[in-house]
Design a protein around this motif. Sequence first.
Motif, PDB file in Angstrom:
ATOM      1  N   ASN A 106      21.585  16.285 -30.257  1.00 56.74           N
ATOM      2  CA  ASN A 106      20.598  15.287 -29.863  1.00 56.74           C
ATOM      3  C   ASN A 106      20.661  14.056 -30.752  1.00 56.74           C
ATOM      4  O   ASN A 106      20.589  12.911 -30.271  1.00 56.74           O
ATOM      5  CB  ASN A 106      19.187  15.883 -29.910  1.00 56.74           C
ATOM      6  N   ALA A 107      20.793  14.266 -32.055  1.00 57.26           N
ATOM      7  CA  ALA A 107      20.870  13.149 -32.997  1.00 57.26           C
ATOM      8  C   ALA A 107      22.137  12.340 -32.784  1.00 57.26           C
ATOM      9  O   ALA A 107      22.115  11.095 -32.802  1.00 57.26           O
ATOM     10  CB  ALA A 107      20.799  13.667 -34.431  1.00 57.26           C
ATOM     11  N   MET A 108      23.252  13.033 -32.573  1.00 54.56           N
ATOM     12  CA  MET A 108      24.516  12.342 -32.346  1.00 54.56           C
ATOM     13  C   MET A 108      24.448  11.505 -31.071  1.00 54.56           C
ATOM     14  O   MET A 108      24.906  10.352 -31.046  1.00 54.56           O
ATOM     15  CB  MET A 108      25.667  13.353 -32.260  1.00 54.56           C
ATOM     16  N   LEU A 109      23.858  12.067 -30.018  1.00 52.70           N
ATOM     17  CA  LEU A 109      23.731  11.331 -28.771  1.00 52.70           C
ATOM     18  C   LEU A 109      22.839  10.107 -28.955  1.00 52.70           C
ATOM     19  O   LEU A 109      23.148   9.019 -28.455  1.00 52.70           O
ATOM     20  CB  LEU A 109      23.160  12.246 -27.689  1.00 52.70           C
ATOM     21  N   TYR A 110      21.743  10.268 -29.677  1.00 51.80           N
ATOM     22  CA  TYR A 110      20.827   9.160 -29.914  1.00 51.80           C
ATOM     23  C   TYR A 110      21.513   8.028 -30.671  1.00 51.80           C
ATOM     24  O   TYR A 110      21.401   6.846 -30.301  1.00 51.80           O
ATOM     25  CB  TYR A 110      19.615   9.652 -30.694  1.00 51.80           C
ATOM     26  N   LEU A 111      22.232   8.362 -31.736  1.00 54.29           N
ATOM     27  CA  LEU A 111      22.917   7.350 -32.531  1.00 54.29           C
ATOM     28  C   LEU A 111      24.029   6.680 -31.728  1.00 54.29           C
ATOM     29  O   LEU A 111      24.210   5.450 -31.803  1.00 54.29           O
ATOM     30  CB  LEU A 111      23.478   7.978 -33.806  1.00 54.29           C
ATOM     31  N   CYS A 112      24.763   7.476 -30.967  1.00 58.45           N
ATOM     32  CA  CYS A 112      25.856   6.913 -30.171  1.00 58.45           C
ATOM     33  C   CYS A 112      25.328   6.022 -29.045  1.00 58.45           C
ATOM     34  O   CYS A 112      25.925   4.982 -28.733  1.00 58.45           O
ATOM     35  CB  CYS A 112      26.736   8.030 -29.600  1.00 58.45           C
ATOM     36  N   GLN A 113      24.227   6.398 -28.450  1.00 56.64           N
ATOM     37  CA  GLN A 113      23.621   5.539 -27.429  1.00 56.64           C
ATOM     38  C   GLN A 113      23.136   4.233 -28.051  1.00 56.64           C
ATOM     39  O   GLN A 113      23.314   3.153 -27.473  1.00 56.64           O
ATOM     40  CB  GLN A 113      22.463   6.268 -26.747  1.00 56.64           C
ATOM     41  N   SER A 114      22.534   4.323 -29.217  1.00 54.41           N
ATOM     42  CA  SER A 114      22.023   3.127 -29.883  1.00 54.41           C
ATOM     43  C   SER A 114      23.141   2.167 -30.249  1.00 54.41           C
ATOM     44  O   SER A 114      22.983   0.944 -30.135  1.00 54.41           O
ATOM     45  CB  SER A 114      21.250   3.521 -31.153  1.00 54.41           C
ATOM     46  N   GLN A 127      42.808   4.384 -31.634  1.00 56.23           N
ATOM     47  CA  GLN A 127      42.753   3.546 -30.440  1.00 56.23           C
ATOM     48  C   GLN A 127      41.535   2.624 -30.419  1.00 56.23           C
ATOM     49  O   GLN A 127      41.364   1.856 -29.482  1.00 56.23           O
ATOM     50  CB  GLN A 127      42.731   4.436 -29.187  1.00 56.23           C
ATOM     51  N   LEU A 128      40.718   2.689 -31.457  1.00 51.94           N
ATOM     52  CA  LEU A 128      39.510   1.892 -31.505  1.00 51.94           C
ATOM     53  C   LEU A 128      39.791   0.478 -32.004  1.00 51.94           C
ATOM     54  O   LEU A 128      40.675   0.274 -32.834  1.00 51.94           O
ATOM     55  CB  LEU A 128      38.483   2.549 -32.435  1.00 51.94           C
ATOM     56  N   SER A 129      39.003  -0.467 -31.520  1.00 52.58           N
ATOM     57  CA  SER A 129      39.057  -1.818 -32.078  1.00 52.58           C
ATOM     58  C   SER A 129      38.348  -1.823 -33.425  1.00 52.58           C
ATOM     59  O   SER A 129      37.701  -0.836 -33.814  1.00 52.58           O
ATOM     60  CB  SER A 129      38.376  -2.807 -31.129  1.00 52.58           C
ATOM     61  N   GLY A 130      38.438  -2.932 -34.140  1.00 54.62           N
ATOM     62  CA  GLY A 130      37.785  -3.021 -35.450  1.00 54.62           C
ATOM     63  C   GLY A 130      36.287  -2.833 -35.356  1.00 54.62           C
ATOM     64  O   GLY A 130      35.682  -2.120 -36.169  1.00 54.62           O
ATOM     65  N   GLY A 131      35.657  -3.464 -34.368  1.00 54.81           N
ATOM     66  CA  GLY A 131      34.225  -3.319 -34.194  1.00 54.81           C
ATOM     67  C   GLY A 131      33.814  -1.919 -33.775  1.00 54.81           C
ATOM     68  O   GLY A 131      32.776  -1.403 -34.212  1.00 54.81           O
ATOM     69  N   GLU A 132      34.615  -1.286 -32.925  1.00 56.96           N
ATOM     70  CA  GLU A 132      34.321   0.084 -32.501  1.00 56.96           C
ATOM     71  C   GLU A 132      34.418   1.052 -33.674  1.00 56.96           C
ATOM     72  O   GLU A 132      33.570   1.938 -33.838  1.00 56.96           O
ATOM     73  CB  GLU A 132      35.289   0.488 -31.384  1.00 56.96           C
ATOM     74  N   TRP A 133      35.447   0.885 -34.485  1.00 54.80           N
ATOM     75  CA  TRP A 133      35.628   1.755 -35.651  1.00 54.80           C
ATOM     76  C   TRP A 133      34.475   1.580 -36.639  1.00 54.80           C
ATOM     77  O   TRP A 133      33.970   2.556 -37.205  1.00 54.80           O
ATOM     78  CB  TRP A 133      36.961   1.476 -36.308  1.00 54.80           C
ATOM     79  N   GLN A 134      34.011   0.345 -36.827  1.00 56.72           N
ATOM     80  CA  GLN A 134      32.882   0.123 -37.721  1.00 56.72           C
ATOM     81  C   GLN A 134      31.630   0.820 -37.202  1.00 56.72           C
ATOM     82  O   GLN A 134      30.873   1.429 -37.969  1.00 56.72           O
ATOM     83  CB  GLN A 134      32.624  -1.378 -37.886  1.00 56.72           C
ATOM     84  N   ARG A 135      31.396   0.784 -35.896  1.00 58.32           N
ATOM     85  CA  ARG A 135      30.236   1.458 -35.326  1.00 58.32           C
ATOM     86  C   ARG A 135      30.348   2.972 -35.454  1.00 58.32           C
ATOM     87  O   ARG A 135      29.348   3.664 -35.682  1.00 58.32           O
ATOM     88  CB  ARG A 135      30.056   1.050 -33.864  1.00 58.32           C
ATOM     89  N   VAL A 136      31.555   3.508 -35.319  1.00 56.87           N
ATOM     90  CA  VAL A 136      31.757   4.943 -35.495  1.00 56.87           C
ATOM     91  C   VAL A 136      31.462   5.335 -36.942  1.00 56.87           C
ATOM     92  O   VAL A 136      30.799   6.356 -37.203  1.00 56.87           O
ATOM     93  CB  VAL A 136      33.200   5.336 -35.110  1.00 56.87           C
ATOM     94  N   ARG A 137      31.932   4.530 -37.880  1.00 58.12           N
ATOM     95  CA  ARG A 137      31.654   4.809 -39.298  1.00 58.12           C
ATOM     96  C   ARG A 137      30.160   4.766 -39.590  1.00 58.12           C
ATOM     97  O   ARG A 137      29.623   5.588 -40.340  1.00 58.12           O
ATOM     98  CB  ARG A 137      32.391   3.802 -40.184  1.00 58.12           C
ATOM     99  N   LEU A 138      29.475   3.801 -39.001  1.00 60.65           N
ATOM    100  CA  LEU A 138      28.022   3.709 -39.180  1.00 60.65           C
ATOM    101  C   LEU A 138      27.318   4.922 -38.585  1.00 60.65           C
ATOM    102  O   LEU A 138      26.404   5.490 -39.208  1.00 60.65           O
ATOM    103  CB  LEU A 138      27.507   2.432 -38.530  1.00 60.65           C
ATOM    104  N   ALA A 139      27.732   5.327 -37.389  1.00 65.07           N
ATOM    105  CA  ALA A 139      27.129   6.501 -36.762  1.00 65.07           C
ATOM    106  C   ALA A 139      27.335   7.742 -37.618  1.00 65.07           C
ATOM    107  O   ALA A 139      26.437   8.583 -37.753  1.00 65.07           O
ATOM    108  CB  ALA A 139      27.714   6.705 -35.367  1.00 65.07           C
TER     109      ALA A 139
END
Length: 251
Positions: A106-114, A127-139
């Motif tokens: 539930n927490a992972m889904l919430y953070l990923c949706q946000s 395969q991630l862009s720079g911005g996508e990778w940064q968001r994954v690191r933040l999540a």
Amino acid sequence: MLQLSQVGVTGRLAPFSAQIAAGLQVHLIGPNGAGKSSLLARLAGLLPGDGTIALDGRPLDDYQAGELARRRAYLSQQQPPAALMPVFQYLALHQPVGAAAQAVENAMLYLCQSLKLTDKLSRMLQQLSGGEWQRVRLAAALLQVWPSINPHSRLLLLDEPTSALDVAQKVALDRLLHEFCHSGRSALVCAHDLNHTLQQADRVWLLQAGQVVRQGVTHEVMEPALLSQIYEVDFHMQSTGNQRWIMTTTA
């Protein structure tokens, strides 16, 4: 919650003392090379140095690695993807030990949706862009200490977290940080956008040339005269409605 007594890093950061109460968002600002990243790494327990750091009254050095990971998360300034794995697997590596599986999901889904990552969960990190990778690191960092699955978490340390994020993603991160701090935890954020700091930070630590030259509530530190001296740029304060903005002064 966090106490610093003559904390420093030889050759990078002069010793200083400070404390942070629970529930605060503290921004570290200052020119490049001021010592912000060194300070965050020192507070994360990843960089040796002088002085004593206490988290919840206990010296940081007394924590075992697993205990420390349950109490604080740290996002470094740069970290290229180092493993061949999909996003969901990378995030799973950062879930708190002992957390219930459904609560983690539930927490992972919430953070990923946000952070607009739900459609990236099966994608390989490379395969991630720079911005996508940064968001994954933040999540991942947020998941490690997210209140609903980690009752022991206390601290989030973020080094330039908005790097590579667009405006909507920055707003989403602001909301998550507000929620995190509202739960009684604290966040230290290394930042370069002075107006963002003016609007979002509860406290500010201003660094220059390896020294913390001022610390305090935001409006006391974010004074144009002081910032002009530190950044060697002329600033003035502009008011629009209920908002105040730091502006550069043009000739």
